[in-house]
Design an enzyme around this catalytic site. Sequence first.
Site, PDB file in Angstrom:
ATOM      1  N   LYS A  83      30.046  49.187  33.125  1.00 55.54           N
ATOM      2  CA  LYS A  83      30.966  50.187  32.715  1.00 55.54           C
ATOM      3  C   LYS A  83      29.708  51.582  32.266  1.00 55.54           C
ATOM      4  O   LYS A  83      28.355  50.863  31.397  1.00 55.54           O
ATOM      5  CB  LYS A  83      31.981  50.457  31.443  1.00 55.54           C
ATOM      6  CG  LYS A  83      32.489  50.933  30.997  1.00 55.54           C
ATOM      7  CD  LYS A  83      33.491  50.780  29.654  1.00 55.54           C
ATOM      8  CE  LYS A  83      34.579  51.708  29.665  1.00 55.54           C
ATOM      9  NZ  LYS A  83      35.802  51.534  28.708  1.00 55.54           N
ATOM     10  N   SER A 164      40.377  52.353  29.389  1.00 56.31           N
ATOM     11  CA  SER A 164      39.566  53.705  29.724  1.00 56.31           C
ATOM     12  C   SER A 164      38.524  52.576  31.093  1.00 56.31           C
ATOM     13  O   SER A 164      37.182  53.593  31.275  1.00 56.31           O
ATOM     14  CB  SER A 164      38.763  54.090  29.293  1.00 56.31           C
ATOM     15  OG  SER A 164      37.446  52.747  27.996  1.00 56.31           O
ATOM     16  N   SER A 188      41.473  49.114  26.502  1.00 58.92           N
ATOM     17  CA  SER A 188      40.837  49.478  27.980  1.00 58.92           C
ATOM     18  C   SER A 188      39.983  48.552  28.622  1.00 58.92           C
ATOM     19  O   SER A 188      39.300  48.499  29.910  1.00 58.92           O
ATOM     20  CB  SER A 188      39.623  50.279  27.345  1.00 58.92           C
ATOM     21  OG  SER A 188      39.721  51.435  26.560  1.00 58.92           O
TER      22      SER A 188
END
Length: 485
Positions: A83, A164, A188
Amino acid sequence: MSFEIVEATIPNIQAALDSGEITSKGLVLIYLNRIASMDKLGLTINSILEINPDALFIADSLDVERAAQGPRGPMHGIPILLKDNINTADKMHTSAGSLALANSYAGKDAFIVQRLRDAGAIILGKANMTEFANFMTQNMPSGYSSRGGQVLNPYNISTPTGGSSAGSGVAVACNFCTVSVGTETSGSILNPGNLSSTIGIKPTVGLISRTGILPLSNSQDTAGPMARTVTDAVLLLNVLVGMDASDPAMGTSLGRQCEDYTEFLNKDGLNGARIGIPRDYYFEELTDEQLTLFNHSVDIMRQHGAVIIDPADIKTAREIKYSSVVLNEFKASLNAYLSQLGPDAPVRTLKDIIEFNNKHPMETLKYGQTLLIQAEYNTSGTLTEPNYIQDRALDLKLCQQEGIDAVMKEFNLDALLFPADFGSRITSRAGYPSIVVPAGYTAAGVPFGVTFSAQAYCEPMLIKLAYSFEQHTQFRKAPSLKSFV
């Protein structure tokens, strides 16, 4: 015969590498070709934000090492995506999806990145994400960042990706990498795991180091694995877990980390397990179709020996309201992170980011920056606000002691079972672990998962349950991607 990359697992990739059927360099090339033809062309899935320019060199060197000395372990030569809020001290940026940080280079690897490199993993690139972990503004679509654009759900492009860690989940689902690392503050990992039909492990806060990860909330943040199988997620978890003295949260994990979590991959793990279902509150947003999928999953668990306590309601569920914790912690945590980037960093404070966005509104403010502004101007950055202190204590009381701890003690439970990621609101504030596992698809092809949750450092039990459920169901299927080619 070419190696079949679709749904390839770490164990069968390692077998192919050992036999010479494929090399790590060849593996990287296959993934790069898939990314080029399926992520960056057609409708543009857009899950990949940046490719490591040295990935092929790293893969080549690991192939040479394998031939000369043998593999370092299960992650040797395995391509992985991170990420875009995880620091890598290489030729890639770490931006959290923000154009304000598009030219930001980390001076040092995150602790978990160094562990991945030491294990022989290939950092293939950075995954797109909801900008600033979905703490930039209200009503920003999950999976959108000003730097990377919108990530699409490969199962149904009209369905959200979840956030996210959208790119981390979607890239794994589409077989653009073997496994990935996401981060979670409140859903997330679990949310995109649910919507991308992948395994997401949200660990106990304190099990995995947060050092070198662009933060959102000091009390709730954690990194975690995302994979297509529970086995792969656990193999990645083994590498991510390690004691980091510079992360104060890790003091609670002393003596509670396991050397090898694969010991808990037990196909009969459901047998005799006491699993509670908190029906009150957590089922209100389910559609009838999703409820049918959930109840079918519960029936399967019963068939394989699980003792289902239904309902096992959490008495505080409806008392858990808006908390100011994340809003207050964001400014303090982000400014501390930015201060460590060095004197040449493009921005040094949250205020700098807001000002950058104001100077480039067409590129950066498609959905605004209301949360950034609230964090900057409505909080001190010192965590002295009475409402913050009170909310933090209340979260621990309602989510830990009187919430999850109480219901598990009352019914003598091994785990709780939530539909999709709907339990993340309470588990995240408690800092407790969860694992989401695919549980089927709606008629429109939208993935649906179930989430096993428990108390701090109960990852071994959750792994048993998740693996057993996965092995007895094998619900996950790869997206066709035909319309994207």
